[in-house]
Design an enzyme around this catalytic site. Sequence first.
Site, PDB file in Angstrom:
ATOM      1  CB  CYS A 128     -17.521 -35.683  -8.282  1.00 19.37           C
ATOM      2  SG  CYS A 128     -19.243 -35.989  -8.077  1.00 19.37           S
ATOM      3  N   GLY A 166     -25.546 -43.157 -13.014  1.00 17.04           N
ATOM      4  CA  GLY A 166     -25.825 -41.842 -13.586  1.00 17.04           C
ATOM      5  C   GLY A 166     -24.752 -41.414 -14.573  1.00 17.04           C
ATOM      6  CG  ASN A 191     -23.903 -32.245  -8.514  1.00 14.50           C
ATOM      7  OD1 ASN A 191     -24.196 -31.560  -9.498  1.00 14.50           O
ATOM      8  ND2 ASN A 191     -22.658 -32.559  -8.236  1.00 14.50           N
ATOM      9  CB  SER A 225     -27.573 -42.375 -10.175  1.00 13.89           C
ATOM     10  OG  SER A 225     -26.745 -43.172  -9.370  1.00 13.89           O
ATOM     11  N   GLY A 226     -29.337 -45.109  -9.194  1.00 14.47           N
ATOM     12  CA  GLY A 226     -30.032 -45.826  -8.122  1.00 14.47           C
ATOM     13  C   GLY A 226     -29.599 -45.474  -6.706  1.00 14.47           C
ATOM     14  CG  HIS A 227     -25.402 -44.328  -5.649  1.00 16.30           C
ATOM     15  ND1 HIS A 227     -24.685 -43.441  -4.880  1.00 16.30           N
ATOM     16  CD2 HIS A 227     -25.069 -44.073  -6.923  1.00 16.30           C
ATOM     17  CE1 HIS A 227     -23.939 -42.689  -5.671  1.00 16.30           C
ATOM     18  NE2 HIS A 227     -24.149 -43.050  -6.913  1.00 16.30           N
TER      19      HIS A 227
END
Length: 376
Positions: A322, A69, A149, A197-199
């Site tokens: 983050c 991402g 997020n 984003s894949g995860h």
Amino acid sequence: MIYLDHAATTPLRKEALEAMMPYLTDRFGNASAAYRPGVEGRKAVNQARRIIGGTLGTDAEEISFTSGGTEADNWAVKGTAFALAGKGRHMITTAIEHPAVLNSCRQLERYGFRVTYLDADRRGVVSPEAVRQAIRPDTILISVMYANNETGMIQPVREIGKIAKEHGIVFHSDAVQAYGHIPVLPKEDGIDLLSVSGHKFGGPKGCGFLYMRRGIAAEPLIAGGGQESGRRGGTEQVYGIAGMAAAAEIAVSTMEKTEPYTRSLRDRLAELLRSLVPGVQVHGDGNRLPGFLSVCFPGMEAEQLLIQLDMRQIYASGGSACASGSREPSHVLTAMGLSPEEIRGTLRLTIGEENTAEEMEQTAKAFREIVRLLRR
Ligand code: PLP
């Protein structure tokens, strides 16, 4: 353990691992090579592109694979700036974006671009009207995330997409938290560039993609060989791409079942917390991602709560992953106008499809015990 940090990352789906294994073992060829092991890799990449395009209602050719991402966000923002600098040097974004967007914008400011950062209201929602008012003749990009997020609040992207179109401005949306959890259809929303984003939906880490509407000319961020039709250099991470596509297919096709399930667990946890822990406040409203619960324990420190939860093998986060480790108050909750005390006592609990009702009961009881202990 009780894992309640699905916004930080999700466990890898077994189907994703199965789809990855051949490309980590026998089928190791470079996807650009002309001989058979290479062609097998290329086929897997192209099939993944078709699967992902299908989940979004877009053409396969509009999907480019990235390292996640963060890269997709950097590419959308900086690639548009590089491509359109001759037309204008002003961008509009929001103060609640992920650092991948915010810091890309800040970097561009050091090179002469101007950026307007819009705040959110107390629920955590950005106003389309504020976007409209921020538009200038030299505005080249509007970047507003699909869902936040930290709070999970879904943003009015369709209305913003209309405004962007009326003014002929490129519209980017960071859908990293939304994709695979709620329907995301960029063409219907008027989105030109979309980061994923894949995860975050059961795929592997270090793999993502950028949807780029045909006709949109963001410059490549990663210059290199001719991979991804010349849009992004670098040998393709075939196993990651195959795993991400397998996860995407399952996440999107089972959403009708998982969305109400995680939503009901989330609502149950909120209800239990309200009844067992006096004074708790839930941020945002009903228009949130299904698994998200941003909850404030007034007068408490998120860090202390997290330590106590950790001792009981319950894993959550304060704000986003983050921002954790930094002592800065959450930029998202600050932009929503929350007081420093409210921000200090806020935790993010994010629920996934493998969580259970029993775990919600255990978590709420653990909170009751912890709050009593810390208030003593
Ligand atoms: N954008 C949002 C909204 C996110 O939540 C995240 C990850 O937490 C990212 C971007 C970055 O994605 P990645 O971890 O794949 O770099």
